[in-house]
Write an enzyme that holds these catalytic residues in place. Structure first.
Site, PDB file in Angstrom:
ATOM      1  N   CYS A 110       2.635   0.565 -11.071  1.00  0.00           N
ATOM      2  CA  CYS A 110       3.455   0.815  -9.872  1.00  0.00           C
ATOM      3  C   CYS A 110       3.255  -0.300  -8.836  1.00  0.00           C
ATOM      4  O   CYS A 110       4.200  -0.669  -8.134  1.00  0.00           O
ATOM      5  CB  CYS A 110       3.113   2.161  -9.245  1.00  0.00           C
ATOM      6  SG  CYS A 110       3.765   3.602 -10.121  1.00  0.00           S
ATOM      7  N   CYS A 220       3.631   6.772  -5.897  1.00  0.00           N
ATOM      8  CA  CYS A 220       3.610   5.459  -6.550  1.00  0.00           C
ATOM      9  C   CYS A 220       2.985   4.380  -5.689  1.00  0.00           C
ATOM     10  O   CYS A 220       2.837   3.250  -6.124  1.00  0.00           O
ATOM     11  CB  CYS A 220       5.019   5.050  -6.930  1.00  0.00           C
ATOM     12  SG  CYS A 220       6.145   5.037  -5.532  1.00  0.00           S
TER      13      CYS A 220
END
Ligand code: SF4
Length: 243
Positions: A110, A220
């Site tokens: 991420c 994320c």
């Protein structure tokens, strides 16, 4: 509160952001709430620019929606992508699907595919706007309407923070807003294809994101907030760290 009242409040805030924080940026991942904000920006000709992050792992249905959104609104959408070298290093070291192996590797993916492009998107900007809502998950119950993003050093606004799912979908239906086909197949929240799945009726909106992790880990990194250490604890840490 009625949908009209909520909409008027969100619009007033968007106008204020556009006036007070140029250049203001709307971050869209083409979720239903992002599409509501895009519709408001386009419908009212607001001086707010749109950008998105193409991680390289998005579902085809999201790419199709990007095109439908461009056609519908005629707005330019800046697309930010991961740095090639960082991505090559990540894949060489850990493979293409490392995110299933640990939270740490998932966060690294991420970071490369989302957080680094986001940081580039926000350079020299006045403020950013997201479609984050408190009703989306246990990790978002305290999302404020107005915030300061200390990580990127600029104001951050979440005009739909208090909106429920019903309000978002009522707006979508009332204005014929284009949405992702995956919503009709049980995906209330849509991210990268390998990290998103459909949810059962009544499950948390974001239960299909990184479903193999504990709920409190399921963010994320795009919406990081600084860790607040109580004053007494901070004093203890500082005194222990002193030579
Ligand atoms: Fe990588 Fe999954 Fe994060 Fe997308 S959501 S950047 S594929 S770990």
């Amino acid at each position: 509160m009625t949908l009209d009242t909520r909409t008027a409040e969100a619009l007033a805030l968007l106008r204020r952001i556009a006036d007070d924080h140029p250049p203001a940026m709307l971050a869209t991942s083409f979720g239903a709430e992002d599409q509501v904000l895009t519709d408001l920006v386009a419908r009212h000709g607001l001086r707010i620019r749109l950008f998105t992050i193409d991680t390289g792992r998005l579902p085809d249905e999201t790419h199709a929606l990007v095109e439908r959104t461009r056609e519908r609104y005629g707005l330019p959408i800046d697309v930010y992508v991961p740095d090639t070298r960082e991505l090559q290093n990540l894949v060489r070291e850990h493979g293409v699907n490392a995110f299933y192996r640990s939270v740490e590797l998932r966060r690294r993916c991420c970071a490369v595919r989302k957080s680094a492009p986001l940081a580039r998107a926000l350079v020299a900007k006045g403020a950013w706007i997201t479609g984050m809502r408190r009703a989306q998950s246990v990790t978002r119950t305290d999302v404020p309407v107005e915030d300061h993003d200390a990580v990127h050093g600029l104001p951050k606004f979440n005009p739909l923070a208090a909106w429920g799912d019903d309000g978002v979908w009522a707006y979508v239906r009332a204005h014929g807003v284009p949405t992702n086909e995956l919503h009709e197949r049980g995906y209330p929240s849509i991210g990268c294809a390998p990290c998103t799945r459909a949810v059962a009726p009544g499950e948390d909106t974001r239960a299909g994101r990184w479903w193999w992790e504990n709920p409190e880990n399921r963010e994320c990194g795009l919406h990081r907030r600084p860790v607040v250490i109580p004053v007494r604890e901070a004093s203890r840490v500082l005194s222990e760290a002193s030579p």
